[in-house]
Structures are given as C-alpha cells and as structure tokens.
Write an enzyme that holds these catalytic residues in place. Structure first.
Site, mmCIF file in Angstrom:
data_model
loop_
_atom_site.group_PDB
_atom_site.id
_atom_site.type_symbol
_atom_site.label_atom_id
_atom_site.label_comp_id
_atom_site.label_asym_id
_atom_site.label_seq_id
_atom_site.Cartn_x
_atom_site.Cartn_y
_atom_site.Cartn_z
ATOM 1 N N ARG A 33 -0.537 -8.328 13.562
ATOM 2 C CA ARG A 33 -1.039 -7.346 12.580
ATOM 3 C C ARG A 33 -1.917 -8.032 11.544
ATOM 4 O O ARG A 33 -2.935 -7.501 11.117
ATOM 5 C CB ARG A 33 0.136 -6.642 11.894
ATOM 6 C CG ARG A 33 0.794 -5.611 12.805
ATOM 7 C CD ARG A 33 2.200 -5.268 12.370
ATOM 8 N NE ARG A 33 2.277 -4.605 11.083
ATOM 9 C CZ ARG A 33 3.412 -4.467 10.388
ATOM 10 N NH1 ARG A 33 4.542 -4.941 10.865
ATOM 11 N NH2 ARG A 33 3.407 -3.847 9.244
ATOM 12 N N ARG A 57 -9.296 1.428 8.702
ATOM 13 C CA ARG A 57 -8.820 0.090 9.065
ATOM 14 C C ARG A 57 -9.884 -0.713 9.782
ATOM 15 O O ARG A 57 -9.640 -1.846 10.176
ATOM 16 C CB ARG A 57 -7.586 0.218 9.941
ATOM 17 C CG ARG A 57 -6.293 0.009 9.116
ATOM 18 C CD ARG A 57 -5.203 -0.222 10.030
ATOM 19 N NE ARG A 57 -3.956 -0.768 9.631
ATOM 20 C CZ ARG A 57 -3.006 -0.209 8.932
ATOM 21 N NH1 ARG A 57 -3.180 0.923 8.327
ATOM 22 N NH2 ARG A 57 -1.851 -0.807 8.772
ATOM 23 N N ARG A 74 11.367 -2.882 10.254
ATOM 24 C CA ARG A 74 10.916 -1.774 11.094
ATOM 25 C C ARG A 74 10.673 -2.315 12.502
ATOM 26 O O ARG A 74 10.638 -3.534 12.687
ATOM 27 C CB ARG A 74 9.605 -1.227 10.472
ATOM 28 C CG ARG A 74 9.368 0.230 10.674
ATOM 29 C CD ARG A 74 8.239 0.731 9.792
ATOM 30 N NE ARG A 74 6.971 0.064 10.065
ATOM 31 C CZ ARG A 74 5.900 0.170 9.278
ATOM 32 N NH1 ARG A 74 5.957 0.899 8.180
ATOM 33 N NH2 ARG A 74 4.794 -0.454 9.589
ATOM 34 N N LYS A 97 0.842 -1.219 0.000
ATOM 35 C CA LYS A 97 0.000 0.000 0.000
ATOM 36 C C LYS A 97 0.868 1.256 0.000
ATOM 37 O O LYS A 97 0.676 2.161 -0.802
ATOM 38 C CB LYS A 97 -0.897 0.080 1.247
ATOM 39 C CG LYS A 97 -1.753 -1.111 1.518
ATOM 40 C CD LYS A 97 -2.578 -0.902 2.776
ATOM 41 C CE LYS A 97 -1.765 -0.854 4.056
ATOM 42 N NZ LYS A 97 -1.190 -2.137 4.461
ATOM 43 N N ARG A 145 12.383 -5.692 5.656
ATOM 44 C CA ARG A 145 12.353 -4.247 5.929
ATOM 45 C C ARG A 145 12.871 -3.966 7.348
ATOM 46 O O ARG A 145 13.641 -3.044 7.552
ATOM 47 C CB ARG A 145 10.926 -3.708 5.782
ATOM 48 C CG ARG A 145 10.838 -2.227 6.118
ATOM 49 C CD ARG A 145 9.495 -1.637 5.794
ATOM 50 N NE ARG A 145 8.441 -2.219 6.614
ATOM 51 C CZ ARG A 145 7.161 -1.910 6.499
ATOM 52 N NH1 ARG A 145 6.777 -1.057 5.574
ATOM 53 N NH2 ARG A 145 6.260 -2.463 7.274
#
Ligand code: B4P
Length: 182
Positions: A140, A88, A129, A15, A127
């Site tokens: 998540r 969301r 994070r 996204k 990634r």
C-alpha cells in the site's frame, strides 16, 4: 471555514480518523472511498467480492468502480463535503476536476497529512484490519508513493494544498487542521 475539501496522505496517516472528526464538527458529508468500498464488500455483491480481492492485496480497485461510487454521491450532495482517500492517482484527479466543474463546486483546500513510516506501520498493525499486515502495508505504501504522492505537486501548483504533520496525538493533529482551514 472551507467546506469543499480533500484529505490526502499515506495509509495510516489519519485521513479517515481526522476526516470523520472534521465532518462531525462542521456538518459535512464524509465521502471515504475506503469505507464505501468496504460497505460494498460487506453487502456480498459481485462487485464487492471483486473489490475485496484487490483491497486485501493492498492494490487500488479500478478507477471505473471508484469513480462511479464518488460520482453518485457528489451529484446528490446538499451541503459541504470532504473527500477521504479519493483521488488516489492522476486519472482519478482529472476525473474529479471534470465532475466538480460540472456541478460548479470547486475544491477549496487539500489537507496533506504526512507521517513517518515507523508510525504508520505501528498504527496499522495495531488496528489489524484485513489489509493491515506487514506485507500488504508495504505494498500500500509503495502504491501511495508511486501513484498518489504525485497529487501533492498537482495541488501545490494549484495553490490549495496545506501540509499537516500527522506524527502527533489525534487532537493535536485535529487542531492543526482546523487552523489550516480556518
Ligand atoms: P482506506 O480506507 O482509504 O485506508 P487507509 O489509506 O489505510 O487510511 P485510513 O483512513 O483507513 O487510516 P487512518 O489513517 O485514518 O483504503 C483502503 C483500501 O481501499 C486501499 O488500499 C484500496 O485498496 C481501496 N481504495 C480506497 N480508496 C480508493 C481509491 N480512490 N481508488 C482505488 N482504491 C481505493 O487510521 C489508521 C489507524 O491509525 C486507525 O486505527 C486510527 O485509529 C489510528 N490513528 C489515526 N490517527 C492517529 C494518531 N494521531 N495517533 C495514533 N493513532 C492514530
């Protein structure tokens, strides 16, 4: 070309990646609630400290906080916009609908990016994070399935949802999105 857009998808679907490419090319305001929240966290404000705790567990921050951030931005938009990571859940979607009716800027299209679990896990772990570790990603994903995925039906019923296969190279996915919105 449609200019009032929403990008939906599980964590790691692309996204944010696709949203920023699209906004750059078509000169839209990119409203990413994830990025806006991370800015709040970096500012060290009391709200940011509270948000960081929630985000690091992979939970959703309060609707109230996210809504106030989005509302502030949407009330001041001067051009087209792309919402990334918002809404969301159903409550956020209902609030968005009211807000868009108030500013007379109805949503024109929703891009729903789908991706296989093994791809998203690989991408997010790469990634790295703070909220990209296996335990938090699992949380998540569960929250996405419970709270966010029902929005797919909502926007399908409204006739504005476009399904995009996110299991491919970034430029291939981008071309599919351009085609769907052209
Ligand atoms: P977000 O910032 O929205 O993060 P995300 O869902 O993980 O997706 P993101 O956009 O970052 O990843 P992308 O798929 O582009 O949310 C983070 C947290 O903020 C949430 O957990 C929540 O706590 C909070 N939050 C945000 N919005 C909220 C709301 N409305 N209400 C409540 N809480 C909210 O990219 C992932 C990685 O994949 C990147 O490294 C990218 O380079 C790579 N990638 C992308 N496409 C690829 C491709 N095609 N091939 C290979 N790699 C690719």
């Amino acid at each position: 070309m449609k200019k009032k857009l929403l990008f939906l998808g599980p964590p790691g679907a692309g996204k944010g990646t696709q949203g920023s490419l699209y906004c750059k090319k078509y000169d839209l305001d990119h409203l990413s609630t994830g990025d806006l929240l991370r800015q709040e966290v970096s500012s060290g404000s009391a709200l940011g400290v509270k948000a960081a705790e929630i985000m690091n567990k992979g939970e959703l921050v309060s609707d109230e906080l996210v809504l106030s951030i989005v509302q502030g931005r949407l009330l001041n938009v001067k051009k087209g916009w792309l919402l990334d990571g918002f809404p969301r859940n159903i409550h956020q979607a209902e609030s968005l609908q009211k807000l868009l009716a108030k500013i007379e800027q109805p949503l024109e299209a929703v891009i729903s990016i789908q991706i296989a679990d093994n791809f998203l896990l690989k991408r997010l772990l790469a990634r790295g994070r703070k909220d990209d570790n296996e335990q938090v990603i699992t949380n998540r994903l569960k929250i996405y399935r419970d709270k966010t995925a029902p929005l797919i039906d909502l926007y399908t019923e409204k006739g504005i949802l476009k399904d995009i296969d996110g299991n491919d190279e970034i430029d291939v996915v981008f071309s599919c999105i351009e085609k769907a919105l052209g």
